[in-house]
Design a protein around this motif. Structure first.
Motif, mmCIF file in Angstrom:
data_model
loop_
_atom_site.group_PDB
_atom_site.id
_atom_site.type_symbol
_atom_site.label_atom_id
_atom_site.label_comp_id
_atom_site.label_asym_id
_atom_site.label_seq_id
_atom_site.Cartn_x
_atom_site.Cartn_y
_atom_site.Cartn_z
ATOM 1 N N UNK A 1 -29.061 4.948 -98.662
ATOM 2 C CA UNK A 1 -29.331 3.974 -99.715
ATOM 3 C C UNK A 1 -30.303 2.913 -99.206
ATOM 4 N N UNK A 2 -31.597 3.139 -99.411
ATOM 5 C CA UNK A 2 -32.588 2.153 -98.983
ATOM 6 C C UNK A 2 -32.864 1.129 -100.070
ATOM 7 N N UNK A 3 -33.116 -0.103 -99.676
ATOM 8 C CA UNK A 3 -33.554 -1.142 -100.606
ATOM 9 C C UNK A 3 -34.825 -1.753 -100.030
ATOM 10 N N UNK A 4 -35.854 -1.811 -100.873
ATOM 11 C CA UNK A 4 -37.115 -2.444 -100.471
ATOM 12 C C UNK A 4 -37.188 -3.806 -101.158
ATOM 13 N N UNK A 5 -37.369 -4.844 -100.366
ATOM 14 C CA UNK A 5 -37.398 -6.219 -100.882
ATOM 15 C C UNK A 5 -38.850 -6.634 -101.114
ATOM 16 N N UNK A 6 -39.208 -6.761 -102.384
ATOM 17 C CA UNK A 6 -40.590 -7.028 -102.772
ATOM 18 C C UNK A 6 -41.140 -8.281 -102.103
ATOM 19 N N UNK A 7 -42.339 -8.149 -101.548
ATOM 20 C CA UNK A 7 -43.039 -9.300 -100.980
ATOM 21 C C UNK A 7 -42.587 -9.704 -99.591
ATOM 22 N N UNK A 8 -41.478 -9.134 -99.122
ATOM 23 C CA UNK A 8 -40.964 -9.517 -97.808
ATOM 24 C C UNK A 8 -41.718 -8.782 -96.709
ATOM 25 N N UNK A 9 -41.863 -9.449 -95.572
ATOM 26 C CA UNK A 9 -42.538 -8.836 -94.441
ATOM 27 C C UNK A 9 -41.547 -8.234 -93.467
ATOM 28 N N UNK A 10 -42.067 -7.692 -92.382
ATOM 29 C CA UNK A 10 -41.224 -7.142 -91.329
ATOM 30 C C UNK A 10 -40.391 -8.276 -90.717
ATOM 31 N N UNK A 11 -39.135 -7.996 -90.459
ATOM 32 C CA UNK A 11 -38.289 -8.995 -89.817
ATOM 33 C C UNK A 11 -37.799 -10.097 -90.735
ATOM 34 N N UNK A 12 -37.709 -9.827 -92.026
ATOM 35 C CA UNK A 12 -37.347 -10.895 -92.976
ATOM 36 C C UNK A 12 -35.927 -11.420 -92.781
ATOM 37 N N UNK A 13 -35.040 -10.628 -92.188
ATOM 38 C CA UNK A 13 -33.683 -11.123 -91.957
ATOM 39 C C UNK A 13 -33.637 -12.154 -90.833
ATOM 40 N N UNK A 14 -34.714 -12.224 -90.067
ATOM 41 C CA UNK A 14 -34.877 -13.296 -89.084
ATOM 42 C C UNK A 14 -35.761 -14.392 -89.672
ATOM 43 N N UNK A 15 -36.924 -13.988 -90.167
ATOM 44 C CA UNK A 15 -37.931 -14.959 -90.608
ATOM 45 C C UNK A 15 -37.494 -15.759 -91.824
ATOM 46 N N UNK A 16 -36.670 -15.163 -92.680
ATOM 47 C CA UNK A 16 -36.327 -15.799 -93.946
ATOM 48 C C UNK A 16 -35.517 -17.066 -93.853
ATOM 49 N N UNK A 17 -34.901 -17.352 -92.705
ATOM 50 C CA UNK A 17 -34.127 -18.586 -92.563
ATOM 51 C C UNK A 17 -34.891 -19.654 -91.789
ATOM 52 N N UNK A 18 -36.110 -19.341 -91.376
ATOM 53 C CA UNK A 18 -36.870 -20.287 -90.578
ATOM 54 C C UNK A 18 -37.612 -21.303 -91.455
ATOM 55 N N UNK A 19 -37.808 -22.526 -90.957
ATOM 56 C CA UNK A 19 -38.613 -23.505 -91.697
ATOM 57 C C UNK A 19 -40.009 -22.926 -91.952
ATOM 58 N N UNK A 20 -40.487 -23.085 -93.146
ATOM 59 C CA UNK A 20 -41.823 -22.585 -93.475
ATOM 60 C C UNK A 20 -41.854 -21.131 -93.896
ATOM 61 N N UNK A 21 -40.696 -20.484 -94.041
ATOM 62 C CA UNK A 21 -40.663 -19.087 -94.484
ATOM 63 C C UNK A 21 -41.211 -18.968 -95.897
#
Length: 276
Positions: free
Chosen positions: A234-254
């Motif tokens: 069961x794959x899910x593709x998250x539109x507009x997200x880049x590689x490593x979004x589960x790390x990058x998405x919580x960073x300031x300036x994401x």
């Protein structure tokens, strides 16, 4: 004299505003990983896992604050090694109610026999990762999964989750160990050999960035192969997200897309684990 006093007053006020703005920026730019690790109420500890091959796998373990025994989750780190971010992932999973086990697969591979922290830079650690033999990583994973399943606070059920390099290892491990409860693959590659996919007996859940063609372009092919083989993928593709979004998405300036994918992705992780 009055002019001089007014000028001094204006300078004083301006200085206060600059300091206040600077302080505000510091608050805004606080590292969420550091904040989580420094302020968590959960129990963290380091342990050594002895592998049958004679290796010592340095491992970070976090326990949830729950009444009953919990499912364990083995975390397979990125190609940067076991960093504070993976340690924060362990705490995040424990916060959700799971025993989190995060081995350092670079244990013994660094300078003077050290692990991730012994490398001079992230780039050096990455070079160390790609120098690891696949069979050693698999053996280390076997030892980590066995260890996780025997923790007294755990219920014997073990899932694996991997990120980037670890995502690929998570997918490959699903083909190796039919006893795990599930494999979660976060922007990692799938085995290229269809014979390996055929061995998979556990559900595989994929998390992919829409702006990560290097990895995500494989998803349609893998989906077709897994469907043909009758496997749960069961794959899910998250539109507009880049590689490593589960790390990058919580960073300031994401980016907004990474923030959205981060929030939705972690909610999905918790949902998958809750349904095991």
């Amino acid at each position: 004299m009055r002019t001089l006093l007014l000028a001094s007053f204006h300078y004083f006020v301006a200085s206060l505003l600059v300091l206040a703005a600077g302080g505000f920026s510091c608050v805004q730019a606080a590292d969420p990983v550091e904040e989580r690790l420094n302020n968590t109420p959960r129990h963290h500890e380091w342990g050594d896992i002895k592998t049958p091959e004679g290796r010592t796998l340095k491992t970070f373990v976090v326990f949830p604050e729950v009444k009953e025994k919990a499912t364990a989750v083995v975390i397979i780190h990125e190609n940067k090694g076991l960093t504070d971010w993976e340690r924060s992932v362990a705490d995040r999973l424990a916060e959700a109610g799971y025993v989190a086990v995060a081995p350092d697969f670079l244990s013994g591979a660094g300078p003077d026999g050290g692990g991730t922290s012994s490398f001079a830079s992230r780039d050096a650690a990455t070079q160390g990762i790609y120098g690891l033999k696949p069979e050693q990583v698999t053996a280390d994973l076997d030892a980590a999964v066995d260890y996780a399943g025997k923790i007294e606070a755990a219920n014997g059920k073990v899932a694996v989750i991997g990120f980037c390099w670890g995502g690929g290892k998570s997918f490959a491990y699903a083909a190796h160990n039919p006893k795990i409860a599930a494999a979660m693959v976060c922007y990692g590659t799938a085995p290229e050999d269809e014979a390996e996919l055929k061995k998979i007996e556990v559900p595989v859940y994929g998390f992919y960035g829409g702006n990560d063609a290097r990895i995500t372009s494989q998803v349609p092919r893998v989906t077709e192969s897994m469907k043909k083989l009758g496997k749960t993928y069961e794959p899910v593709v998250y539109d507009g997200a880049g590689h490593g979004f589960l790390r990058a998405g919580e960073q300031p300036g994401a980016s907004e897309d990474d923030k959205k994918a981060f929030a939705e992705g972690w909610e999905r992780v918790k949902k998958i684990l809750a349904e095991l």
